[in-house]
Design a protein around this motif. Structure first.
Motif, PDB file in Angstrom:
ATOM      1  N   SER A 137     -49.967   2.964 -10.046  1.00  6.64           N
ATOM      2  CA  SER A 137     -51.309   2.405  -9.951  1.00  6.64           C
ATOM      3  C   SER A 137     -52.234   3.206 -10.852  1.00  6.64           C
ATOM      4  O   SER A 137     -52.370   4.421 -10.693  1.00  6.64           O
ATOM      5  N   ARG A 138     -52.880   2.531 -11.784  1.00  5.79           N
ATOM      6  CA  ARG A 138     -53.703   3.215 -12.783  1.00  5.79           C
ATOM      7  C   ARG A 138     -55.153   2.732 -12.771  1.00  5.79           C
ATOM      8  O   ARG A 138     -55.875   2.878 -13.739  1.00  5.79           O
ATOM      9  N   VAL A 139     -55.562   2.143 -11.643  1.00  6.89           N
ATOM     10  CA  VAL A 139     -56.935   1.648 -11.528  1.00  6.89           C
ATOM     11  C   VAL A 139     -57.655   2.395 -10.413  1.00  6.89           C
ATOM     12  O   VAL A 139     -57.029   2.883  -9.468  1.00  6.89           O
ATOM     13  N   ALA A 140     -58.977   2.480 -10.535  1.00  6.81           N
ATOM     14  CA  ALA A 140     -59.784   3.175  -9.524  1.00  6.81           C
ATOM     15  C   ALA A 140     -61.237   2.745  -9.670  1.00  6.81           C
ATOM     16  O   ALA A 140     -61.627   2.125 -10.662  1.00  6.81           O
ATOM     17  N   ALA A 141     -62.030   3.086  -8.667  1.00  7.41           N
ATOM     18  CA  ALA A 141     -63.481   2.879  -8.714  1.00  7.41           C
ATOM     19  C   ALA A 141     -64.113   4.258  -8.850  1.00  7.41           C
ATOM     20  O   ALA A 141     -64.159   5.025  -7.890  1.00  7.41           O
ATOM     21  N   GLU A 142     -64.566   4.577 -10.055  1.00  4.36           N
ATOM     22  CA  GLU A 142     -65.092   5.902 -10.358  1.00  4.36           C
ATOM     23  C   GLU A 142     -66.618   5.908 -10.385  1.00  4.36           C
ATOM     24  O   GLU A 142     -67.257   4.900 -10.709  1.00  4.36           O
ATOM     25  N   CYS A 143     -67.187   7.060 -10.071  1.00  6.86           N
ATOM     26  CA  CYS A 143     -68.632   7.248 -10.158  1.00  6.86           C
ATOM     27  C   CYS A 143     -68.997   7.775 -11.545  1.00  6.86           C
ATOM     28  O   CYS A 143     -68.345   8.702 -12.043  1.00  6.86           O
ATOM     29  N   ASP A 144     -70.004   7.198 -12.152  1.00  9.82           N
ATOM     30  CA  ASP A 144     -70.542   7.719 -13.411  1.00  9.82           C
ATOM     31  C   ASP A 144     -71.746   8.578 -13.073  1.00  9.82           C
ATOM     32  O   ASP A 144     -72.802   8.054 -12.701  1.00  9.82           O
TER      33      ASP A 144
ATOM     34  N   THR B 226     -67.966  -5.839  -9.219  1.00  8.64           N
ATOM     35  CA  THR B 226     -66.956  -4.820  -8.945  1.00  8.64           C
ATOM     36  C   THR B 226     -67.135  -3.624  -9.879  1.00  8.64           C
ATOM     37  O   THR B 226     -67.544  -3.774 -11.030  1.00  8.64           O
ATOM     38  N   ALA B 227     -66.819  -2.440  -9.359  1.00  8.73           N
ATOM     39  CA  ALA B 227     -66.912  -1.208 -10.144  1.00  8.73           C
ATOM     40  C   ALA B 227     -65.533  -0.599 -10.352  1.00  8.73           C
ATOM     41  O   ALA B 227     -65.403   0.607 -10.525  1.00  8.73           O
ATOM     42  N   THR B 228     -64.515  -1.421 -10.321  1.00 10.81           N
ATOM     43  CA  THR B 228     -63.138  -0.946 -10.488  1.00 10.81           C
ATOM     44  C   THR B 228     -62.730  -1.039 -11.955  1.00 10.81           C
ATOM     45  O   THR B 228     -63.081  -1.999 -12.648  1.00 10.81           O
ATOM     46  N   ARG B 229     -61.981  -0.029 -12.411  1.00 14.23           N
ATOM     47  CA  ARG B 229     -61.600   0.021 -13.829  1.00 14.23           C
ATOM     48  C   ARG B 229     -60.360   0.899 -13.984  1.00 14.23           C
ATOM     49  O   ARG B 229     -59.883   1.508 -13.010  1.00 14.23           O
TER      50      ARG B 229
ATOM     51  N   ASN C  81     -52.602  -3.314 -12.781  1.00 15.11           N
ATOM     52  CA  ASN C  81     -53.257  -2.494 -13.804  1.00 15.11           C
ATOM     53  C   ASN C  81     -53.821  -3.304 -14.967  1.00 15.11           C
ATOM     54  O   ASN C  81     -54.675  -2.805 -15.708  1.00 15.11           O
ATOM     55  N   ASP C  82     -53.358  -4.533 -15.141  1.00 20.75           N
ATOM     56  CA  ASP C  82     -53.803  -5.339 -16.281  1.00 20.75           C
ATOM     57  C   ASP C  82     -55.133  -6.041 -16.022  1.00 20.75           C
ATOM     58  O   ASP C  82     -55.711  -6.627 -16.941  1.00 20.75           O
ATOM     59  N   ASP C  83     -55.631  -5.974 -14.799  1.00 21.86           N
ATOM     60  CA  ASP C  83     -56.876  -6.651 -14.452  1.00 21.86           C
ATOM     61  C   ASP C  83     -57.663  -5.808 -13.454  1.00 21.86           C
ATOM     62  O   ASP C  83     -57.858  -6.196 -12.299  1.00 21.86           O
ATOM     63  N   PRO C  84     -58.148  -4.630 -13.884  1.00 18.31           N
ATOM     64  CA  PRO C  84     -58.808  -3.711 -12.946  1.00 18.31           C
ATOM     65  C   PRO C  84     -60.002  -4.317 -12.214  1.00 18.31           C
ATOM     66  O   PRO C  84     -60.218  -4.030 -11.043  1.00 18.31           O
TER      67      PRO C  84
END
Length: 421
Positions: A49-56, A34-37, A220-223
C-alpha cells in the motif's frame, strides 16, 4: 445525563490532511474533497500500500520555534499547534482557570513513531549494527520512546498543572481521551480539560505492519478514490495522520464567562470484545453495547440521534460489523438516520481519528450539516443504511452519535448534543 457536572466543548483546533486549522478542515469535509495521495514522506516503492492522507504543514510557519521543531516528533508538533488553536478559540487565558484545575488528556496509538524509527536507523547504522551506538542518539531520544511526552508537550503549551494523561487504546484512543477528560470534569477533578489525540504514523515501519496483515488498500493507481467506506469495491483503509484538540469545561463556568459553546458531551461508554486482536464478530454486539450505554447516560432514545459518525474504516469486516451494531442498538431508526465516514476524505489516522471525528461532530452541530462519505458509488448490499454518499447534507443536527473500533477489540461510543437542547 446521569450525575456529575455538565460538560461542554468551547474550543476546537485541528491539523488534518487537506489543511491546517478548523476552517480548512470543515471546508474540506463539506466539499466532499479527498486528501489522499501517493505517500511523499518517504519512498514507498516496494510496499503493498503506497497511498496515505498526509498533512501539509511547516512547523515554523505554524508558530513553533526552531527549538520546539527540533525537540518534538511530528505527532507532538501536530498536537501542540492544534492545542494552541483550541485554546485561543475557547477564549480562555492564563488567568481564567487556576492551573491546578486545568487537565490534559491526549490519545495516541503509535506515539512518536517517525522520530523513533529515524533515530534507530541512525544509531544502528542503517540496521547493520545489532549493538547500537548510543553516541549517535539525539538528546531527545527518550522523549520519542515514551508516548506520554505527547501529553506533556500539550500541558506545557497551555500551562496545565492538573491531571495529565496519555491514553493509548489503538484506534479508539482519540475518543477515549476525550471521554477521560469528560469524566475528570464531571467528577470535579478539573474545571477545564484540554483533550484530543494525535498520530503521525506514515513511516516505513507502520506501513510495513499494515501491509503484513493486509489491512490497508493496495489501490495505488487511484489514490484520490482509494478510501471507499461502505462501497462494495472497498479493499482496506487509507493510512492518515493528524491531530484534533478540544477544550472541555464545566457548563456553568462556560456560561458564566460568556463562552461560545459548540455542543455538550452527554454520554460516553467503552467496551471490549475479548475475541481477537484484529477480528470482529459480525453481529456488532460489543459496539452496540457501548452505544446503548452511552445513550443511556445521555438519556437519549434512538429518535434523538440525528447523525451517526461511523468508524467507517473501509475494511469489509469493519463496515459490516458497524452496520450490524447500528441496527442492533438503534432499531428501526438505523434506517432513517444519516451515517457517514470522514475517513473517506482524511484517511485513518489511527489513534488521532477519534478526536478528529469528535471535532467534525461538534462542527456538524454548529453548522447544522452532515459530512458525506466520499467515493461511495456502489454500496455494498450488506451495508444498507443511509451513508450520505458523495455530497454533504444540510439538516437539523441536535443529537450526534460517534463511534470507534480498534484492534484489540476496543469499542467506544460518545453522544454529543446541541447546547440548546
Amino acid at each position: 445525563m446521569t450525575g456529575g457536572r455538565r460538560v461542554v466543548i468551547t474550543g476546537i483546533g485541528t491539523a488534518t490532511p487537506g489543511g491546517i486549522g478548523t476552517k480548512a478542515f470543515w471546508e474540506l469535509l463539506m466539499a466532499g474533497r479527498t486528501a489522499t495521495r501517493t505517500i511523499s514522506l518517504f519512498d514507498p516503492t516496494g510496499f503493498r500500500s503506497r497511498v496515505a492522507a498526509e498533512c501539509d504543514f511547516d512547523p515554523r510557519a505554524e508558530g513553533l520555534s526552531p527549538q520546539e521543531a527540533r525537540r518534538m516528533d511530528r505527532a507532538a508538533q501536530l498536537a501542540v499547534i492544534s492545542a494552541r488553536e483550541a485554546w485561543q478559540d475557547s477564549g480562555l487565558d492564563g488567568e481564567s482557570v487556576p492551573p491546578e484545575r486545568l487537565a490534559v488528556s491526549v490519545g495516541s496509538a503509535v506515539g512518536n513513531t517517525i522520530s523513533l524509527e529515524q533515530e534507530y536507523v541512525v544509531a544502528s547504522d542503517g540496521g547493520s549494527r545489532w549493538q547500537v551506538d548510543h553516541a549517535y542518539a539525539v538528546p531527545h531520544l527518550y522523549d520519542y520512546l515514551v508516548p506520554s511526552t505527547l501529553a506533556v508537550e500539550v500541558a506545557w503549551a497551555c500551562g496545565a498543572e492538573g491531571p495529565v494523561s496519555l491514553t493509548s487504546t489503538g484506534c479508539t484512543s482519540g475518543l477515549d481521551a476525550v471521554g477521560h477528560g469528560y469524566h475528570l470534569i464531571q467528577e470535579h477533578a478539573a474545571d477545564v480539560a484540554v483533550v484530543g489525540a494525535t498520530d503521525a504514523p506514515i513511516s516505513p515501519i507502520t506501513v510495513a505492519c499494515f501491509d503484513a496483515i493486509r489491512a490497508t488498500t493496495p489501490r495505488n493507481d487511484d489514490p484520490e478514490h482509494a478510501a471507499r467506506p461502505f462501497d462494495a469495491s472497498r479493499n482496506g483503509f487509507v493510512l492518515g495522520e493528524g491531530a484534533a484538540v478540544m477544550v472541555l469545561e464545566d457548563r456553568e463556568l462556560a456560561i458564566r464567562r460568556g463562552a461560545h459553546i459548540y455542543c455538550e458531551v452527554v454520554g460516553f461508554a467503552a467496551r471490549g470484545n475479548a475475541f481477537h486482536m484484529t477480528g470482529l464478530k459480525p453481529d456488532g454486539r460489543e459496539m452496540a453495547e457501548a452505544i446503548r450505554a452511552a445513550m443511556d447516560e445521555a438519556r437519549f432514545a434512538p429518535e434523538d440521534i440525528d447523525y451517526v459518525n461511523a468508524h467507517g474504516s473501509g475494511t469489509k469486516q469493519n463496515d459490516r460489523h458497524e452496520t450490524a451494531a447500528f441496527k442492533r442498538s438503534l432499531g428501526p431508526r438505523a434506517h432513517e438516520v444519516p451515517v457517514s465516514s470522514i475517513k473517506s476524505m482524511v484517511g485513518h489516522s489511527l489513534g488521532a481519528i477519534g478526536s478528529i471525528e469528535v471535532a467534525a461532530c461538534a462542527l456538524a452541530i454548529e453548522h447544522q450539516a452532515v459530512p458525506p462519505t466520499a467515493n461511495l458509488r456502489n454500496p455494498d448490499p450488506e451495508c444498507d443504511l443511509d451513508y450520505v454518499p458523495l455530497a454533504a447534507r444540510e439538516q437539523v443536527v441536535e443529537g450526534v452519535l460517534t463511534v470507534g473500533s480498534g484492534f484489540g477489540g476496543f469499542q467506544t461510543a460518545m453522544v454529543l448534543a446541541h447546547p440548546g437542547r
